[in-house]
Design a protein around this motif. Structure first.
Motif, PDB file in Angstrom:
ATOM      1  N   SER A  89       0.832  -1.201   0.000  1.00 31.39           N
ATOM      2  CA  SER A  89       0.000   0.000   0.000  1.00 31.39           C
ATOM      3  C   SER A  89       0.870   1.257   0.000  1.00 31.39           C
ATOM      4  CB  SER A  89      -0.899   0.011   1.243  1.00 31.39           C
ATOM      5  OG  SER A  89      -1.609   1.236   1.310  1.00 31.39           O
ATOM      6  N   PRO A  90       0.411   2.285  -0.705  1.00 33.27           N
ATOM      7  CA  PRO A  90       1.147   3.556  -0.656  1.00 33.27           C
ATOM      8  C   PRO A  90       0.930   4.289   0.671  1.00 33.27           C
ATOM      9  CG  PRO A  90      -0.820   3.806  -2.000  1.00 33.27           C
ATOM     10  CD  PRO A  90      -0.722   2.349  -1.622  1.00 33.27           C
ATOM     11  N   TYR A  91      -0.016   3.823   1.488  1.00 36.10           N
ATOM     12  CA  TYR A  91      -0.342   4.455   2.760  1.00 36.10           C
ATOM     13  C   TYR A  91       0.421   3.807   3.909  1.00 36.10           C
ATOM     14  CZ  TYR A  91      -4.384   6.217   0.166  1.00 36.10           C
ATOM     15  OH  TYR A  91      -5.199   6.814  -0.759  1.00 36.10           O
ATOM     16  N   THR A  92       0.704   4.583   4.917  1.00 35.07           N
ATOM     17  CA  THR A  92       1.275   4.039   6.148  1.00 35.07           C
ATOM     18  C   THR A  92       0.163   3.349   6.926  1.00 35.07           C
ATOM     19  OG1 THR A  92       0.805   5.994   7.486  1.00 35.07           O
ATOM     20  CG2 THR A  92       2.910   5.969   6.270  1.00 35.07           C
ATOM     21  N   LEU A  93       0.541   2.589   7.916  1.00 41.55           N
ATOM     22  CA  LEU A  93      -0.451   1.913   8.756  1.00 41.55           C
ATOM     23  C   LEU A  93      -1.349   2.935   9.450  1.00 41.55           C
ATOM     24  CD1 LEU A  93      -1.044  -1.038   9.229  1.00 41.55           C
ATOM     25  CD2 LEU A  93       0.327  -0.935  11.291  1.00 41.55           C
ATOM     26  N   ASN A  94      -0.790   4.019   9.902  1.00 39.14           N
ATOM     27  CA  ASN A  94      -1.574   5.066  10.546  1.00 39.14           C
ATOM     28  C   ASN A  94      -2.566   5.691   9.565  1.00 39.14           C
ATOM     29  OD1 ASN A  94      -2.096   6.563  12.997  1.00 39.14           O
ATOM     30  ND2 ASN A  94      -1.269   8.336  11.910  1.00 39.14           N
ATOM     31  N   GLU A  95      -2.135   5.922   8.333  1.00 45.74           N
ATOM     32  CA  GLU A  95      -3.037   6.492   7.319  1.00 45.74           C
ATOM     33  C   GLU A  95      -4.171   5.528   6.978  1.00 45.74           C
ATOM     34  OE1 GLU A  95       0.075   9.383   4.908  1.00 45.74           O
ATOM     35  OE2 GLU A  95       0.011   7.239   4.411  1.00 45.74           O
ATOM     36  N   ILE A  96      -3.846   4.247   6.880  1.00 50.72           N
ATOM     37  CA  ILE A  96      -4.882   3.241   6.609  1.00 50.72           C
ATOM     38  C   ILE A  96      -5.887   3.229   7.754  1.00 50.72           C
ATOM     39  CG2 ILE A  96      -5.355   0.771   6.343  1.00 50.72           C
ATOM     40  CD1 ILE A  96      -2.553   0.585   4.975  1.00 50.72           C
ATOM     41  N   ALA A  97      -5.396   3.282   8.968  1.00 54.08           N
ATOM     42  CA  ALA A  97      -6.280   3.300  10.140  1.00 54.08           C
ATOM     43  C   ALA A  97      -7.217   4.501  10.083  1.00 54.08           C
ATOM     44  CB  ALA A  97      -5.446   3.326  11.426  1.00 54.08           C
ATOM     45  N   ILE A  98      -6.694   5.663   9.738  1.00 55.68           N
ATOM     46  CA  ILE A  98      -7.526   6.861   9.651  1.00 55.68           C
ATOM     47  C   ILE A  98      -8.566   6.714   8.537  1.00 55.68           C
ATOM     48  CG2 ILE A  98      -7.478   9.320   9.036  1.00 55.68           C
ATOM     49  CD1 ILE A  98      -4.719   9.411  10.512  1.00 55.68           C
ATOM     50  N   LEU A  99      -8.156   6.175   7.391  1.00 56.70           N
ATOM     51  CA  LEU A  99      -9.096   5.973   6.280  1.00 56.70           C
ATOM     52  C   LEU A  99     -10.241   5.036   6.675  1.00 56.70           C
ATOM     53  CD1 LEU A  99      -6.597   5.606   3.298  1.00 56.70           C
ATOM     54  CD2 LEU A  99      -8.269   7.452   3.619  1.00 56.70           C
ATOM     55  N   ASP A 117     -18.281  -3.215  10.776  1.00 55.06           N
ATOM     56  CA  ASP A 117     -18.476  -1.935  10.090  1.00 55.06           C
ATOM     57  C   ASP A 117     -17.190  -1.368   9.503  1.00 55.06           C
ATOM     58  OD1 ASP A 117     -17.473  -1.447  12.693  1.00 55.06           O
ATOM     59  OD2 ASP A 117     -18.260   0.597  12.665  1.00 55.06           O
ATOM     60  N   LYS A 118     -16.063  -2.008   9.755  1.00 58.12           N
ATOM     61  CA  LYS A 118     -14.782  -1.533   9.220  1.00 58.12           C
ATOM     62  C   LYS A 118     -14.278  -2.382   8.056  1.00 58.12           C
ATOM     63  CE  LYS A 118     -14.417   1.613  12.425  1.00 58.12           C
ATOM     64  NZ  LYS A 118     -14.931   2.928  12.154  1.00 58.12           N
ATOM     65  N   ALA A 119     -14.939  -3.489   7.758  1.00 60.93           N
ATOM     66  CA  ALA A 119     -14.458  -4.393   6.707  1.00 60.93           C
ATOM     67  C   ALA A 119     -14.422  -3.711   5.340  1.00 60.93           C
ATOM     68  CB  ALA A 119     -15.323  -5.653   6.649  1.00 60.93           C
ATOM     69  N   MET A 120     -15.494  -3.047   4.962  1.00 63.17           N
ATOM     70  CA  MET A 120     -15.543  -2.424   3.635  1.00 63.17           C
ATOM     71  C   MET A 120     -14.593  -1.228   3.537  1.00 63.17           C
ATOM     72  SD  MET A 120     -17.371  -4.572   2.247  1.00 63.17           S
ATOM     73  CE  MET A 120     -18.164  -4.134   0.732  1.00 63.17           C
ATOM     74  N   PRO A 121     -14.578  -0.326   4.529  1.00 63.10           N
ATOM     75  CA  PRO A 121     -13.601   0.767   4.439  1.00 63.10           C
ATOM     76  C   PRO A 121     -12.153   0.262   4.406  1.00 63.10           C
ATOM     77  CG  PRO A 121     -15.238   1.261   6.123  1.00 63.10           C
ATOM     78  CD  PRO A 121     -15.479  -0.151   5.664  1.00 63.10           C
ATOM     79  N   LEU A 122     -11.877  -0.809   5.137  1.00 68.77           N
ATOM     80  CA  LEU A 122     -10.530  -1.367   5.146  1.00 68.77           C
ATOM     81  C   LEU A 122     -10.165  -1.933   3.776  1.00 68.77           C
ATOM     82  CD1 LEU A 122      -7.938  -2.145   6.579  1.00 68.77           C
ATOM     83  CD2 LEU A 122      -9.126  -4.137   7.521  1.00 68.77           C
TER      84      LEU A 122
END
Length: 132
Positions: free
Chosen positions: A20-30, A52-57
């Protein structure tokens, strides 16, 4: 059984997070988490993905939404129930043989099933020796 599914989810997510181009922290925020701690627990297999987090993840890391959601459901409710629900609701759209083909493709390609392009169609026809 639930532990095996949690590990399968962890492996699937880890494969996508690693590229992923995102950091773990950025993924968590997304995904709507307040920090990376929950996500770290999910990636280690210690925690389950909240429903409720499966689809956003899945969207945040670019993995197949349906595949992840089915695995998450299995981690919460067990494979037997989720398989039965899939069977009941998928029976209107695909035969058992078609579902077996779909399951094979998902097993073979993971969540990166290639688009069925004209070139791939030709190759498949050649493979089974069918005329165009």
């Amino acid at each position: 059984m639930i532990e095996e599914i949690k590990n399968e989810i962890s492996n699937l997510l880890r494969a996508h997070v690693d590229v992923s181009p995102y950091t773990l922290n950025e993924i968590a925020i997304l995904c709507g988490f307040h920090g990376p701690e929950i996500l770290e627990g999910i990636l280690t297999g210690k925690l389950r993905v909240p429903l409720d987090k499966a689809m956003p993840l899945a969207k945040a890391i670019g993995c197949d939404e349906r595949n992840l959601f089915v695995l998450v459901l299995k981690s919460w409710f067990g494979a037997e129930l989720v398989n039965k629900v899939e069977e009941v609701f998928a029976s209107d759209t695909a035969s058992a043989v078609e579902r077996d083909w779909i399951a094979f493709l998902r097993e073979f390609y993971g969540d990166r099933i290639p688009e069925l392009t004209p070139t791939l169609r030709r190759r498949l026809r050649l493979l089974v020796s069918l005329p165009d």
